[in-house]
Design a protein around this motif. Structure first.
Motif, PDB file in Angstrom:
ATOM      1  N   HIS A  51       0.828  -1.210   0.000  1.00  0.00           N
ATOM      2  CA  HIS A  51       0.000   0.000   0.000  1.00  0.00           C
ATOM      3  C   HIS A  51       0.862   1.258   0.000  1.00  0.00           C
ATOM      4  N   ASP A  75      -1.616  -1.422  -6.248  1.00  0.00           N
ATOM      5  CA  ASP A  75      -3.072  -1.353  -6.286  1.00  0.00           C
ATOM      6  C   ASP A  75      -3.654  -2.110  -5.091  1.00  0.00           C
ATOM      7  N   SER A  99      -5.545  -0.798  -1.548  1.00  0.00           N
ATOM      8  CA  SER A  99      -6.043   0.389  -0.857  1.00  0.00           C
ATOM      9  C   SER A  99      -6.062   0.209   0.656  1.00  0.00           C
ATOM     10  N   GLN A 137      -8.719   0.457   2.281  1.00  0.00           N
ATOM     11  CA  GLN A 137      -9.887  -0.382   2.516  1.00  0.00           C
ATOM     12  C   GLN A 137      -9.519  -1.856   2.428  1.00  0.00           C
ATOM     13  N   ASP A 138      -8.593  -2.199   1.514  1.00  0.00           N
ATOM     14  CA  ASP A 138      -8.105  -3.580   1.443  1.00  0.00           C
ATOM     15  C   ASP A 138      -7.409  -3.975   2.738  1.00  0.00           C
TER      16      ASP A 138
END
Length: 676
Positions: A91, A96, A98, A100-101
């Motif tokens: 991150h 790629d 996020s 949120q991931d």
């Protein structure tokens, strides 16, 4: 931006203040992810964050915008339980992935699973978690880099020129596979490989010294590695110097021991096994925020750090752009090499069709010998095919034409894995996930037990590794029960995604190799005989490919009983059919080379067996055959171990005979056994 300008900007950007800001950010992102999931391993990320930051910011050659760039450096988190650190790195560096991931860490369907998984998260190079596997995979990656460099690089154009880096823990080094793989890497002089050891001296049960007091530097030095020690895992300059030293060594792999503190900065658990596998808890996490003067907001990433990361990303993009130009010019001058060695994937064969035509349909031969002939036929046109055996090339017939791979000369094709079955399989996984080459490895079937964890990962990662398992039954004979496989074929078949092929003659073996060569979606296991088998002809091979079985005697539409077998037992079943014919019983004989495909065909009703009884026969345990047998069917197989003696005599003692199969058929038909 040129690489030189980018490097200058990077040097100016990476101040002491930025280093500490980045390290603290990584620590808290990982701790927050574990806390959010209420599950995971915060200890390693907190202790290893400095070494990970220094590696990724100064030495790892990568482009976050293109995680699959073929000439990128590979980073393997062998201590896969520390996945929160890897996801935090990805991150922060702009992959790629996020925030949120990160918040979805360890949740069903997320891109941040509990252990790193190939194909789920951008930037993850291999599936790790089973300790030691990642380190051994990395040996395969480093070997693939050297082998492809020998095949593709020119004096003025180097299209394969990268390094492999590993972060390993105490558990990785305790596992036996690490010894096997490290020994092989040292013997092959893989100077582009560096293992960074997170030496925190803690395992789940307590101090690592409870079970292990190895001199790890001495151990790796004995393997032929260059070794370095860093006494303070928070010393950025010392870590940077060690990594630079590793990059300067080309003749041997490098092992760097970095002394760290597990759970660093977390009051109450720092330095203890409590930090290993449980969330820190809100109270400890709050105290840690106070200690580092960190905002109370979870998953915080300072904007100052994001600006610096954009400079580092530009550095990676510039390096990739330079490589793309070099590669384009190389392809223009070497179009066939670019086809033969596609650096971004495992290459498909160009000449695997119609291998069956190469073998005399009347030949009587062991299927291991037919397999050797298939390899010899495939090799000239399938230049990416490489591999060898666990010190059994003469017995498994897997020596590839084209020379041997040795330290300093990686242009050959035959790899001497040594008596290291587990490492062999894991190294092949590393070669496969690297891209550009197609690995083959071999040993006796009974020793598939030694490599099973890595074979399982071949299947989990859907890697098209080819396993050649010879000496497939009690017909091994005089070597006795230790070398006679009983449960092993079934053990292979129960692993999801493994294509298990047990051919009954030379023509089927050639077809098995066609199937294996064309299977790029998962591993294939070829199960082959030591003893000679009679030829069964070429009729029905298309059925074998499509449905997993073929008829080698009789007519399924006009039969009283069906005898279905695999491998060497097919010829025994034909003998049984002859015995039954003398009793006036018509028996059709099936060769079931690919049982799982046959099961699919029967289940989907694309092929239907007649309603008469079937006798299923194989020189192994009955479990899988009993599962597909109907009430009126019978199964002839094994229920115990064998003995030492001539193979045919051992088989007869265990009931693997034509008369036993014929008697089973008569019993299934409600008739009295004739040959008890």
């Amino acid at each position: 931006m040129t690489v030189e300008t980018s490097a200058t900007n990077r040097a100016e950007a990476l101040t002491d203040e930025i280093d500490q800001l980045a390290i603290t950010t990584l620590r808290f992102l990982a701790a927050d992810a574990v806390q959010s999931a209420n599950s995971g391993h915060p200890g390693l990320p907190l202790g290893a964050a400095p070494m990970a930051w220094v590696l990724w910011s100064r030495h790892l050659r990568h482009d976050p915008a293109n995680p699959r760039w073929p000439d990128r450096d590979r980073f393997v988190l062998s201590a896969g339980h520390g996945s929160a650190l890897l996801y935090s790195l990805l991150h922060v560096f702009g992959y790629d992935l996020s925030l949120q991931d990160l918040r979805q860490f360890r949740q069903l369907g997320s891109r941040t699973p509990g252990h790193p998984e190939l194909g789920i998260t951008p930037g993850v190079e291999t599936t790790t978690g089973p300790l030691g596997q990642g380190l051994a995979n990395a040996v395969g990656m480093a070997l693939a880099e050297r082998m492809l460099a020998a095949r593709c690089n020119e004096e003025e154009r180097r299209v394969v020129d990268h390094r492999t880096w590993v972060l390993a823990g105490d558990g990785d080094l305790m596992e036996g596979i690490s010894h096997e793989a490290a020994s092989l890497a040292g013997r092959l002089g893989l100077g582009r490989l560096t293992v960074i050891f997170d030496d925190n001296n803690i395992t789940i049960d307590g101090p690592a010294e409870l079970s292990c007091r190895d001199d790890v530097l001495g151990r790796f030095a004995a393997y032929g590695w260059h070794t370095i020690s860093v006494e303070d895992g928070n010393d950025v300059a010392a870590i940077d110097s060690a990594l630079a030293e590793a990059r300067a060594v080309e003749s041997a792999p490098t092992f760097i021991k970095v002394r760290t503190t597990i759970g660093y900065g977390a009051p109450g658990v720092e330095g203890s096994s409590k930090a290993h596998g449980s969330p820190l808890g809100e109270e400890n996490l709050a105290a840690m925020r106070m200690k580092f003067e960190w905002p109370s907001t979870s998953f915080h990433v300072p904007e100052t750090l994001r600006h610096v990361m954009s400079l580092l990303a530009a550095d990676g993009a510039a390096a990739r752009a330079d490589w793309i130009r070099t590669y384009a010019n190389w392809v223009a001058d070497n179009p066939q090499a670019a086809v033969d060695f596609p650096l971004d994937r495992v290459p498909a064969p160009s000449n695997s069709d119609a291998l069956t035509a190469l073998f005399d349909s009347n030949a009587t031969t062991a299927t291991r010998q037919a397999s050797g002939a298939a390899l010899a036929a495939l090799a000239p046109g399938y230049r990416a095919l490489v591999g060898g055996s666990a010190d059994l090339a003469g017995s498994t017939n897997t020596a590839l034409p084209g020379g041997e791979v040795v330290a300093g000369d990686y242009a050959g094709r035959t790899i001497h894995f040594g008596i290291r079955e587990h490492a062999m399989a894991a190294v092949m996984n590393g070669i496969s996930v690297h891209g550009g080459l197609r690995p083959v490895g071999s040993t006796f079937l009974v020793f598939s037990d030694y490599l099973r964890p890595a074979l399982r990962l071949s299947a989990l990662m859907r890697q098209p590794v080819v396993y050649v398992f010879t000496h497939d039954s009690v017909y091994v004979g005089e070597d006795g029960p230790t070398h006679q496989p009983i449960e092993h074929i079934e053990a292979l078949r129960v692993i999801p995604g493994v294509t298990v092929l047990r051919p009954a003659d030379a023509a089927e073996t050639m077809l098995a190799w066609e199937i294996a060569a064309q299977n790029l979606t998962g591993p294939t296991a070829l199960v082959l005989t030591r003893q000679n088998l009679p030829a069964l002809g070429a009729d029905g091979l298309s059925d074998l490919r499509e449905n997993g079985f073929r008829t080698v005697r009789g007519d399924l539409g006009q039969t009283t009983v069906v005898l279905a077998a695999s491998g060497s037992e097919v010829s025994t079943a034909i003998e049984a059919a002859d015995l039954l014919a003398a009793r006036g019983v018509d028996a059709a004989v099936l060769s079931v080379m690919w049982r799982e495909r046959m099961h699919e065909a029967l289940r989907d009703h694309s092929r239907i067996l007649p309603g008469c009884p079937v006798v299923w026969a194989e020189a192994g345990i009955k479990t899988g055959w009993c599962a597909i047998a109907r009430d009126q069917d019978r199964v002839v197989g094994l229920t115990g171990f064998g003995e030492s003696g001539p193979g045919a005599q051992v088989a007869a003692q265990l009931g693997l005979t034509a008369t036993a199969i014929a008697d089973a058929a008569l019993t299934a038909l409600g008739q009295a056994a004739a040959w008890d």
